[in-house]
Design an enzyme around this catalytic site. Structure first.
Site, PDB file in Angstrom:
ATOM      1  N   GLU A   1     -30.724  -4.270   5.370  1.00 27.77           N
ATOM      2  CA  GLU A   1     -30.452  -5.518   6.097  1.00 27.77           C
ATOM      3  C   GLU A   1     -29.337  -6.282   5.367  1.00 27.77           C
ATOM      4  OE1 GLU A   1     -33.991  -7.883   5.845  1.00 27.77           O
ATOM      5  OE2 GLU A   1     -33.338  -9.361   7.345  1.00 27.77           O
TER       6      GLU A   1
ATOM      7  N   LYS B   1     -32.311  -9.234  15.124  1.00 22.56           N
ATOM      8  CA  LYS B   1     -33.696  -9.332  14.621  1.00 22.56           C
ATOM      9  C   LYS B   1     -34.528 -10.315  15.444  1.00 22.56           C
ATOM     10  CE  LYS B   1     -35.952 -10.007  10.096  1.00 22.56           C
ATOM     11  NZ  LYS B   1     -35.663 -10.303   8.668  1.00 22.56           N
TER      12      LYS B   1
ATOM     13  N   CYS C   1     -36.391  -5.358   9.072  1.00 26.23           N
ATOM     14  CA  CYS C   1     -37.300  -5.901   8.048  1.00 26.23           C
ATOM     15  C   CYS C   1     -38.605  -6.455   8.624  1.00 26.23           C
ATOM     16  CB  CYS C   1     -36.558  -6.923   7.187  1.00 26.23           C
ATOM     17  SG  CYS C   1     -37.321  -7.053   5.546  1.00 26.23           S
TER      18      CYS C   1
HETATM   19  C1  ACM Z   1     -37.321  -9.961   5.615  1.00 25.16           C
HETATM   20  O1  ACM Z   1     -37.559  -9.936   6.813  1.00 25.16           O
HETATM   21  N1  ACM Z   1     -36.097  -9.842   5.144  1.00 25.16           N
HETATM   22  C2  ACM Z   1     -38.408 -10.065   4.632  1.00 25.16           C
END
Ligand code: ACM
Length: 265
Positions: A38, A109, A142
Site C-alpha cells: 500500500e 480502498k 490493507c
Molecule cells: C491499514 O489499513 N493500512 C492498516
C-alpha cells in the site's frame, strides 16, 4: 502462473527514491504478477490531507506510472501496487493494476483505517475482477482484510488471486487472510511494508511478514518481519477454480444468501 510480492521499506515522501528501489528490485524478477505494498511511493503517515494530496499521483499524468508501465512492457509482467491517487480535488488510498499494455484498473480502498479518514476520500468504485495472463485477479487494500464481504465479493466475481497491498501496524491480518483464502478457495498475496514512518506527529512501525496464502488456507510462504524480500512462486489456478472442500461440499453452491440479508442492510 508465477505470482509474488516485493516487501520493502519506503522512505516517507521520497517518491523518486522509492520508485527507483522498486524498479531496481523488480527488474530481477521472473514473474507473471507482482504485488507491492500500500502507498508504496509516498509512505503512510501523512501529517494532513494537504500533504497526502501533494505527494499523490494522477495515473493519467504521472512519471511514476510511466516508469511502471515501461517496466511492465520490458518485463512482460503485471504489477498491482498501492499508491496515493489524486483525481481533481479528491485523494484516495488506491491500488493500480498495470501490465505490458498499460494501466488496467484502479481500485480505491473502501475501508479507511484510523487516521486515513483525515487524508483520503473513501473508495467509490465497485469491486471488480480483471483477466490477465489467463488468471482472474481481484484487488483489496490493507484494512479491507477485516471485512470478509470484500474477499467474498471478489471471489464471487470470479477472482482466483486476490492482490492485497498493505501497510500493516497490527498483528491480526496474516492469520485472517489464511481464512479469507480458505473460505473463498483463492490465492491471496498480501504485500506488506516494513520499517518506520517517523513524523512530527509521531511514529508508526510496520510489521512486514508479507505472505502468499493458498486456497486450502495454508501459508505457502511468509517473509521476515523487517527485511527486504522479493518472492515469486508457481501457483495452480485450477485449485482456486474448484470450490469443493469435499466431493459433496461446494463453498459457493452451498451458500444460502437469502438468509444473509442483514449483510447488505
Ligand atoms: C491499514 O489499513 N493500512 C492498516
Amino acid at each position: 502462473m508465477r505470482i509474488g510480492y516485493y516487501q520493502f521499506r519506503p522512505q516517507f515522501g521520497r517518491v523518486s527514491q522509492n520508485l527507483l528501489t522498486i524498479t531496481t528490485a523488480l527488474r530481477e524478477a521472473v514473474a507473471d504478477l507482482l504485488v507491492l505494498p500500500e502507498l508504496a511511493f509516498t509512505g503512510y503517515y501523512f501529517r494532513d490531507r494537504a500533504e497526502a494530496y501533494r505527494l499523490a499521483e494522477d495515473p493519467d499524468d504521472s512519471p511514476v506510472f510511466e516508469a511502471l508501465k515501461a517496466l511492465c512492457r520490458e518485463k512482460r509482467f503485471h504489477i498491482v501496487t498501492g499508491f496515493a491517487e489524486r483525481r481533481g480535488a479528491n485523494c484516495y488510498n488506491s491500488a493500480a493494476l498495470l501490465g505490458p499494455d498499460g494501466l488496467i484498473h484502479v481500485y480505491r480502498k473502501l475501508h479507511l483505517f484510523h487516521d486515513e479518514r483525515q487524508w483520503f476520500d473513501p473508495g467509490d468504485v465497485p469491486l471488480r475482477v480483471l483477466s490477465i495472463s489467463g488468471a482472474r485477479v481481484g484487488i483489496m487494500v490493507c484494512y479491507d482484510w477485516a471485512f470478509p464481504e470484500v474477499a467474498r465479493s471478489l471471489a464471487l466475481h470470479g477472482a482466483e488471486i486476490i492482490c492485497h497491498p498493505a501497510n500493516l501496524v497490527l498483528s491480526f491480518c496474516q492469520q485472517t487472510m489464511l481464512t479469507r483464502s480458505l473460505e473463498n478457495h483463492v490465492y491471496a498475496v498480501t504485500a506488506n511494508r516494513y520499517g518506520t514512518d517517523s513524523r512530527p506527529q509521531g511514529r508508526l512501525r510496520f510489521t512486514g511478514r508479507s505472505q502468499i496464502a493458498g486456497p486450502d488456507g495454508k501459508c505457502l510462504h511468509r517473509a521476515p518481519a523487517q527485511r527486504n524480500e522479493l518472492f515469486v512462486m508457481d501457483v495452480d489456478l485450477a485449485i482456486a477454480r474448484d470450490k469443493h472442500i469435499t466431493p459433496l461440499s461446494d463453498l459457493f453452491a452451498d451458500r444460502r444468501p437469502e438468509w444473509y440479508a442483514e449483510l447488505t442492510r
